[in-house]
Every structure is written in structure tokens, then in C-alpha cells.
Design a protein around this motif. Structure first.
Motif, PDB file in Angstrom:
ATOM      1  N   LYS A  23      13.645  18.830  -8.970  1.00 46.27           N
ATOM      2  CA  LYS A  23      13.450  19.960  -9.881  1.00 46.27           C
ATOM      3  C   LYS A  23      14.789  20.368 -10.482  1.00 46.27           C
ATOM      4  N   GLY A  24      14.735  21.297 -11.422  1.00 49.54           N
ATOM      5  CA  GLY A  24      15.936  21.917 -11.982  1.00 49.54           C
ATOM      6  C   GLY A  24      16.920  20.948 -12.583  1.00 49.54           C
ATOM      7  N   ILE A  25      18.198  21.215 -12.354  1.00 50.60           N
ATOM      8  CA  ILE A  25      19.265  20.410 -12.948  1.00 50.60           C
ATOM      9  C   ILE A  25      19.194  18.964 -12.476  1.00 50.60           C
ATOM     10  N   GLY A  26      18.889  18.746 -11.199  1.00 52.98           N
ATOM     11  CA  GLY A  26      18.826  17.389 -10.683  1.00 52.98           C
ATOM     12  C   GLY A  26      17.776  16.553 -11.371  1.00 52.98           C
ATOM     13  N   LEU A  27      16.576  17.073 -11.486  1.00 51.19           N
ATOM     14  CA  LEU A  27      15.488  16.346 -12.150  1.00 51.19           C
ATOM     15  C   LEU A  27      15.803  16.117 -13.621  1.00 51.19           C
ATOM     16  N   THR A  28      16.398  17.100 -14.261  1.00 51.31           N
ATOM     17  CA  THR A  28      16.727  16.957 -15.679  1.00 51.31           C
ATOM     18  C   THR A  28      17.779  15.874 -15.891  1.00 51.31           C
ATOM     19  N   ILE A  29      18.816  15.850 -15.053  1.00 47.67           N
ATOM     20  CA  ILE A  29      19.829  14.801 -15.169  1.00 47.67           C
ATOM     21  C   ILE A  29      19.216  13.435 -14.874  1.00 47.67           C
ATOM     22  N   ALA A  30      18.348  13.367 -13.852  1.00 45.31           N
ATOM     23  CA  ALA A  30      17.676  12.100 -13.544  1.00 45.31           C
ATOM     24  C   ALA A  30      16.902  11.587 -14.751  1.00 45.31           C
ATOM     25  N   THR A  31      16.228  12.484 -15.448  1.00 46.39           N
ATOM     26  CA  THR A  31      15.485  12.103 -16.651  1.00 46.39           C
ATOM     27  C   THR A  31      16.428  11.583 -17.719  1.00 46.39           C
ATOM     28  N   GLY A  32      17.568  12.262 -17.896  1.00 42.40           N
ATOM     29  CA  GLY A  32      18.547  11.823 -18.885  1.00 42.40           C
ATOM     30  C   GLY A  32      19.120  10.457 -18.559  1.00 42.40           C
ATOM     31  N   ALA A  38      19.452   3.821 -17.212  1.00 40.82           N
ATOM     32  CA  ALA A  38      19.782   3.607 -15.801  1.00 40.82           C
ATOM     33  C   ALA A  38      18.510   3.477 -14.964  1.00 40.82           C
ATOM     34  N   GLU A  39      18.635   2.758 -13.854  1.00 41.64           N
ATOM     35  CA  GLU A  39      17.596   2.751 -12.826  1.00 41.64           C
ATOM     36  C   GLU A  39      17.947   3.862 -11.843  1.00 41.64           C
ATOM     37  N   VAL A  40      16.991   4.760 -11.618  1.00 37.73           N
ATOM     38  CA  VAL A  40      17.291   6.012 -10.933  1.00 37.73           C
ATOM     39  C   VAL A  40      16.444   6.175  -9.675  1.00 37.73           C
ATOM     40  N   MET A  41      17.086   6.709  -8.634  1.00 35.75           N
ATOM     41  CA  MET A  41      16.384   7.134  -7.422  1.00 35.75           C
ATOM     42  C   MET A  41      16.675   8.602  -7.191  1.00 35.75           C
ATOM     43  N   VAL A  42      15.619   9.398  -7.049  1.00 37.16           N
ATOM     44  CA  VAL A  42      15.794  10.819  -6.766  1.00 37.16           C
ATOM     45  C   VAL A  42      15.498  11.068  -5.298  1.00 37.16           C
ATOM     46  N   ALA A  49       7.203  17.553  -3.665  1.00 35.39           N
ATOM     47  CA  ALA A  49       7.885  17.860  -4.926  1.00 35.39           C
ATOM     48  C   ALA A  49       8.470  16.589  -5.545  1.00 35.39           C
ATOM     49  N   LEU A  50       9.010  15.717  -4.709  1.00 34.29           N
ATOM     50  CA  LEU A  50       9.535  14.440  -5.198  1.00 34.29           C
ATOM     51  C   LEU A  50       8.428  13.599  -5.812  1.00 34.29           C
ATOM     52  N   LYS A  51       7.298  13.505  -5.123  1.00 38.53           N
ATOM     53  CA  LYS A  51       6.177  12.715  -5.638  1.00 38.53           C
ATOM     54  C   LYS A  51       5.694  13.255  -6.977  1.00 38.53           C
ATOM     55  N   ASP A  52       5.594  14.580  -7.073  1.00 38.98           N
ATOM     56  CA  ASP A  52       5.158  15.198  -8.334  1.00 38.98           C
ATOM     57  C   ASP A  52       6.139  14.906  -9.459  1.00 38.98           C
ATOM     58  N   ALA A  53       7.441  14.998  -9.148  1.00 37.49           N
ATOM     59  CA  ALA A  53       8.458  14.752 -10.167  1.00 37.49           C
ATOM     60  C   ALA A  53       8.413  13.314 -10.647  1.00 37.49           C
ATOM     61  N   VAL A  54       8.309  12.377  -9.717  1.00 34.62           N
ATOM     62  CA  VAL A  54       8.280  10.960 -10.087  1.00 34.62           C
ATOM     63  C   VAL A  54       7.009  10.637 -10.860  1.00 34.62           C
ATOM     64  N   HIS A  60       5.897   9.664 -18.552  1.00 37.87           N
ATOM     65  CA  HIS A  60       6.724   9.635 -19.755  1.00 37.87           C
ATOM     66  C   HIS A  60       7.469   8.298 -19.911  1.00 37.87           C
ATOM     67  N   GLY A  61       7.106   7.336 -19.094  1.00 35.21           N
ATOM     68  CA  GLY A  61       7.654   5.999 -19.262  1.00 35.21           C
ATOM     69  C   GLY A  61       8.893   5.683 -18.456  1.00 35.21           C
ATOM     70  N   TYR A  62       9.258   6.553 -17.504  1.00 36.17           N
ATOM     71  CA  TYR A  62      10.463   6.331 -16.707  1.00 36.17           C
ATOM     72  C   TYR A  62      10.067   5.932 -15.284  1.00 36.17           C
ATOM     73  N   ASP A  63      10.398   4.715 -14.882  1.00 32.70           N
ATOM     74  CA  ASP A  63      10.024   4.191 -13.573  1.00 32.70           C
ATOM     75  C   ASP A  63      11.095   4.563 -12.552  1.00 32.70           C
ATOM     76  N   VAL A  64      11.062   5.803 -12.102  1.00 34.20           N
ATOM     77  CA  VAL A  64      12.068   6.342 -11.190  1.00 34.20           C
ATOM     78  C   VAL A  64      11.602   6.178  -9.742  1.00 34.20           C
ATOM     79  N   LYS A  65      12.517   5.773  -8.869  1.00 35.62           N
ATOM     80  CA  LYS A  65      12.223   5.636  -7.445  1.00 35.62           C
ATOM     81  C   LYS A  65      12.509   6.961  -6.728  1.00 35.62           C
TER      82      LYS A  65
END
Length: 257
Positions: A23-32, A38-42, A49-54, A60-65
């Protein structure tokens, strides 16, 4: 000038970990980071909350781990990085973001309040940064980006433990930059002012508090969480290859006032 030498802000092929990424700044930077290739792991403490964010990012097309981890636990941090080794095989970017706050007057701060904030905001930054540094030293490259705050530089009431932790992050950033430079690793920090996030939404409902903040902010408005993406991409990319040991204030002009 050779036009072909203009540095890129692109991150394609880079591997990144973002702590506090649900959430917040972390999730927003991960999206950026994902948006720029980049390949991203949050990671974070709250698995749901992690599952919901991913799930939202994938829509939106971002395959984040993702991987659940408590940054205050050395064992869980080590498990996180072992998992990232398996999934990524390398680590190019760390967004060292996990943090929390307990706002109380000095005389009301309990020992457990202090310990909880410092363990998350400073010990957690250390434990995660240490694991990232080990991998980046082995590969002789990397970007460590610590998320600090203007409260590591300026004084504000009710912030005893939080301000102490963020001041510590600023100093860690400088020490690590000096120590890791020979390994081609840059270390910088982003220090936002009051950004609209889940962590700030409660006290930003107080008109008097908001007026106090705006009176100190040259741009006379709160920061939007998306406004932290640009600094993060700059520090993560080749565009900042000659920048290390710096704290960039994303504060609407607060620290210039």
C-alpha cells in the motif's frame, strides 16, 4: 556530446524488491518500477494486503511477485532474499520502504512504542539493506533506495520515535554510500513530506493540522503519492549513475522555506 550516451530511465531486465509494498508509497513505487520495465517483488507483513495489491497490479498488466516477510525478523528477511534469489537470480534495485508511526507527545511515549517504531523503521532498514548489499557486492552493481522523511531533517511535535528513525536512515544512507561505492553500488534516500497515503489519512482529517502543514509548504498543497515515482525511477536507473549518498526531499519546498 554523443547522443547515444544519453542515460536511460528505463529499467527493463532489472530485478527489484520493494518492502512495505502492499500500500501507500511502497505500492506506488512498485507500480512505477513495473511500468518502466523492472521485474518487481513486493513484501510486507500482511499477506492478504499483498495478495490484493498484486491482484490489482496484474489487472493493469503488471506481473508483480510477492512474498510475506516481517522486516524486523532476521530469519524472515533472509527467507525473503533466498526466495528472491530463486525467482530473480539477481537483485538490481532495493526500495527499502517498510515503515510505521506512533504519534504521541514525548511524555506519553511508552518503551514499547519506541521499540516498535525503531525496530520497523531502522532495524528493518538495516536488516533488509544488509541482505541486499551482500548480493549486490557479489555482482558488483546495484541501487539501494531508502525511504526516509523530512522528519529526519526538521522537527515536528509528536514524532519522537519516528523522527529518530528517519534521521538514522539518513545517516545509514551516507555510511552505506561510502562503504559500497567501490562495489559500483549507489545508495540514496527519498524523504517525502506529508503525502496522502493510508498512513497519513487519519490525522490529515484535522483541518488545523492540515493548515499548519500547508503554511510551511511553498507549493501550498499536500503531495500526491504518485509524485514519489519520479525520484524513485531516477535513483533506480542509469540516469543517476553519478549520484550517491544523497537525501532527496520530495516536500513541496518545505525544507527550503
Amino acid at each position: 556530446m554523443n547522443v547515444s550516451s544519453i542515460p536511460s530511465f528505463g529499467l527493463r531486465g532489472k530485478k527489484a524488491i520493494v518492502t512495505g509494498g502492499s500500500k501507500g508509497i511502497g505500492l506506488t513505487i512498485a507500480t512505477g518500477l513495473a511500468h518502466y520495465g523492472a521485474e518487481v517483488m513486493v513484501t510486507g507483513r500482511n499477506e492478504e494486503a499483498l495478495k490484493d495489491a498484486v491482484r490489482n497490479l496484474k489487472e493493469h498488466g503488471y506481473d508483480v511477485k510477492w512474498k510475506r516477510a516481517d522486516v524486523t525478523s532476521k530469519e524472515e528477511v533472509e527467507e525473503l532474499f533466498s526466495y528472491a534469489d530463486e525467482v530473480f537470480g539477481q537483485l538490481d534495485i532495493l526500495i527499502n520502504n517498510a515503515g510505521m508511526n506512533i504519534r504521541k507527545p514525548l511524555v506519553e511515549v511508552e518503551e514499547e512504542d519506541w521499540d516498535q517504531v525503531l525496530n520497523t523503521n531502522l532495524k528493518g532498514i538495516f536488516l533488509v539493506g544488509q541482505q541486499a548489499a551482500k548480493r549486490m557486492i557479489n555482482q558488483q552493481s546495484g541501487r539501494i533506495i531508502n525511504i526516509s522523511s523530512i522528519l529526519g531533517q526538521v522537527g515536528n511535535p509528536l514524532q519522537t520515535s519516528y523522527a529518530a528513525s528517519k534521521g538514522g536512515i539518513n545517516q545509514l544512507t551516507k555510511v552505506w554510500a561510502a562503504e559500497l561505492a567501490d562495489h559500483h553500488i549507489t545508495v540514496n534516500a527519498i524523504a517525502p513530506a506529508y503525502i496522502k497515503t493510508p498512513m497519513t489519512e487519519g490525522f490529515l482529517q484535522d483541518p488545523e493540522r492540515v493548515e499548519q502543514i500547508l503554511s510551511r509548504t511553498l507549493l501550498k498543497r499536500m503531495g500526491e503519492v504518485e509524485e514519489v515515482i519520479g525520484p524513485a525511477i531516477f535513483f533506480a536507473s542509469d540516469a543517476s549513475s553519478y549520484v550517491t549518498g544523497q537525501v532527496l526531499y520530495v516536500d513541496g519546498g518545505w525544507t527550503a522555506n
